[in-house]
Design an enzyme around this catalytic site. Structure first.
Site, PDB file in Angstrom:
ATOM      1  N   ARG A 246      -0.939 -11.654   9.361  1.00 22.32           N
ATOM      2  CA  ARG A 246      -0.388 -12.881   8.782  1.00 22.32           C
ATOM      3  C   ARG A 246       1.113 -12.922   9.062  1.00 22.32           C
ATOM      4  NH1 ARG A 246      -3.987 -10.569   5.239  1.00 22.32           N
ATOM      5  NH2 ARG A 246      -5.837 -11.827   4.747  1.00 22.32           N
ATOM      6  N   LYS A 273      -2.431  -9.460   1.279  1.00 19.26           N
ATOM      7  CA  LYS A 273      -3.057 -10.502   0.469  1.00 19.26           C
ATOM      8  C   LYS A 273      -4.067  -9.928  -0.511  1.00 19.26           C
ATOM      9  CE  LYS A 273      -5.591 -14.871   0.892  1.00 19.26           C
ATOM     10  NZ  LYS A 273      -6.175 -15.851   1.845  1.00 19.26           N
ATOM     11  N   HIS A 336      -0.027 -18.537  11.753  1.00 17.65           N
ATOM     12  CA  HIS A 336      -1.239 -17.994  11.143  1.00 17.65           C
ATOM     13  C   HIS A 336      -2.459 -18.187  12.039  1.00 17.65           C
ATOM     14  CE1 HIS A 336      -4.300 -17.222   8.077  1.00 17.65           C
ATOM     15  NE2 HIS A 336      -3.338 -16.757   7.296  1.00 17.65           N
ATOM     16  N   ARG A 339      -4.743 -15.495  14.097  1.00 14.67           N
ATOM     17  CA  ARG A 339      -5.830 -14.715  13.496  1.00 14.67           C
ATOM     18  C   ARG A 339      -7.176 -15.305  13.909  1.00 14.67           C
ATOM     19  NH1 ARG A 339      -4.717 -11.262   9.587  1.00 14.67           N
ATOM     20  NH2 ARG A 339      -6.387 -11.830   8.135  1.00 14.67           N
ATOM     21  N   HIS A 363      -9.946  -8.170   6.095  1.00  5.72           N
ATOM     22  CA  HIS A 363     -10.770  -9.002   5.223  1.00  5.72           C
ATOM     23  C   HIS A 363     -11.664  -8.125   4.359  1.00  5.72           C
ATOM     24  CE1 HIS A 363     -10.449 -12.852   7.879  1.00  5.72           C
ATOM     25  NE2 HIS A 363      -9.378 -12.638   7.143  1.00  5.72           N
ATOM     26  N   TYR A 373     -14.020  -2.291   2.489  1.00  7.38           N
ATOM     27  CA  TYR A 373     -12.883  -2.119   3.393  1.00  7.38           C
ATOM     28  C   TYR A 373     -12.189  -0.780   3.175  1.00  7.38           C
ATOM     29  CZ  TYR A 373      -8.267  -2.556   5.430  1.00  7.38           C
ATOM     30  OH  TYR A 373      -7.138  -2.313   6.152  1.00  7.38           O
TER      31      TYR A 373
END
Length: 411
Positions: A246, A273, A336, A339, A363, A373
């Protein structure tokens, strides 16, 4: 005899401080160290009082006499000059305490103390305030800010082509006013009248503009490589498509997070994020860009510092503004958008497994084995993918055909 400028200039210090009288209670006091202070002696309600007018030559003889006359006029009206001066100081202190700048910083500190924000979000909020609010109304008492000044701030941000940023600035102002009301320094939120002033946010999420066709991506990459801005902006533009993080994560990249020997960029959780630490393998091309930039910014904190201060990272609008200067509008590409570019081409053209791609995008998805993750999951495959991706981008720019990736990372 009244004083003259010549007498004052020639006055020399003595073993003890002494006075040089002018007239009507005004005199100059010469200190042992040579300082020359103006004093005014007067009677108020039968009591002798003393008032200081400052230091000569900052306050000239004529200035001192003018101040004496102003003080005598107050006494004649039954007003004590010393008390009046104290009131003025108190009013100034109150105005400073109630200024937009002071209240906004107090609110910002309060929110950080409550751990309501991540460090990155707090930095973004302060950057917006310092860039878009403080220069215009920062010194003004919050209760005296006019609607036209709020409108001017929003219009100024909107004129840069970033309506979303203007909307966020209005939200920030509303939160500051709420805090000011709660701390009894404002009676109402004047920014609330602008809730419908800016275009509303679409209920359907708008995807960031991106280029997913390799034929369209090639000229964009060549234009980015040829960008004529400063080295910091050039380097950011080169790394953005390579790393496809990002833009905010790239802007806040710190040298302490980068290991050029192991070719890794470790991003702390508070900057992400999802709030989880993230690892970005660095390709040979990415390392080359960073090594070129290191002599310029490596002695500071940020890899991409602001042009105004090495203690802050570059502006959130720098990258998108660079695209506009190159002739690409916001409907074509935004920072952005890379991505989506990487996700699409890595999957559909280069054939990498979606779960590996999603891990590299940080993600919150589970891999084929049901694991959540993990910053180091599939690290060898991700290293391979990131190098293949950089090689592929180079191939697009030069027009050469790229080999297919190894089976380990393919579907």
């Amino acid at each position: 005899m009244a004083l003259t400028d010549l007498q004052i200039r020639k006055a020399q210090p003595k073993e003890k401080a002494y006075k040089m009288a002018d007239s009507l209670g005004l005199y100059l006091q010469v200190t042992k160290s040579g300082g020359k202070w103006w004093r005014f002696k007067y009677l108020f309600e039968g009591k002798e009082k003393l008032l200081s007018f400052g230091v000569y030559p900052d306050i000239s003889l004529s200035d001192a006499r003018e101040r004496r006359q102003e003080a005598r006029a107050l006494v004649a009206k039954g007003i004590d000059p010393s008390g009046e001066r104290k009131k003025v100081r108190e009013i100034k202190a109150e105005l400073t305490a109630n200024s937009v700048d002071n209240i906004a910083r107090e609110w910002h500190k309060h929110m950080m103390g409550n751990k309501a924000w991540s460090a990155e979000h707090a930095a973004t909020i302060m950057t917006r305030l310092e860039k878009d609010v403080f220069p215009w109304i920062g010194s003004k008492p919050i209760a005296e800010v006019a609607a036209r000044e709020i409108k001017a701030i929003l219009d100024r941000v909107r004129s840069r082509g970033v309506i979303e940023t203007a909307r966020r600035v209005r939200t920030i102002l509303g939160q500051i006013y709420t805090y000011a009301i709660a701390t009894d320094r404002a009676n109402y939120d004047i920014s609330a009248g602008f809730k419908g002033y800016l275009p509303p946010t679409s209920k359907t999420r708008k995807h960031m503009a991106s280029v997913t066709d390799p034929k369209e991506l090639a000229p964009l990459l060549r234009a980015m490589d040829g960008y004529q801005g400063g080295l910091v902006a050039q380097s950011a533009l080169k790394l953005l498509p390579m790393l496809f993080v990002r833009p905010g994560e790239l802007r806040h990249m710190e040298w302490a997070e980068v290991d050029l020997e192991t070719a890794e960029w470790n991003i702390p959780g508070p900057k992400m994020k999802m709030g989880l630490p993230h690892l970005v393998p660095l390709s040979r091309q990415a390392i080359a860009v960073l090594k070129e930039l290191q002599p310029l910014t490596g002695h500071g904190k940020y890899v991409f510092p602001s042009t105004r201060s090495f203690f802050r990272c570059m502006s959130d609008n720098t990258i998108n503004a660079s695209f506009r200067r190159m002739g690409f509008d916001g409907d074509t590409i935004v920072g952005h958008g890379f991505r989506a570019t990487a996700r699409t081409i890595l999957d559909e053209v280069l054939g990498f497994r979606p779960d590996i791609i999603e891990h590299q995008l940080a993600h919150a998805v589970k891999d084929p084995n049901g694991r959540a993750y993990n910053r180091t999951a599939f690290l060898p495959q991700r290293r391979e993918m990131m190098q293949t991706w950089s090689d592929y981008l180079d191939g697009l720019k030069s027009g050469t055909k790229m080999p297919a990736p190894k089976k380990s990372a393919r579907k």
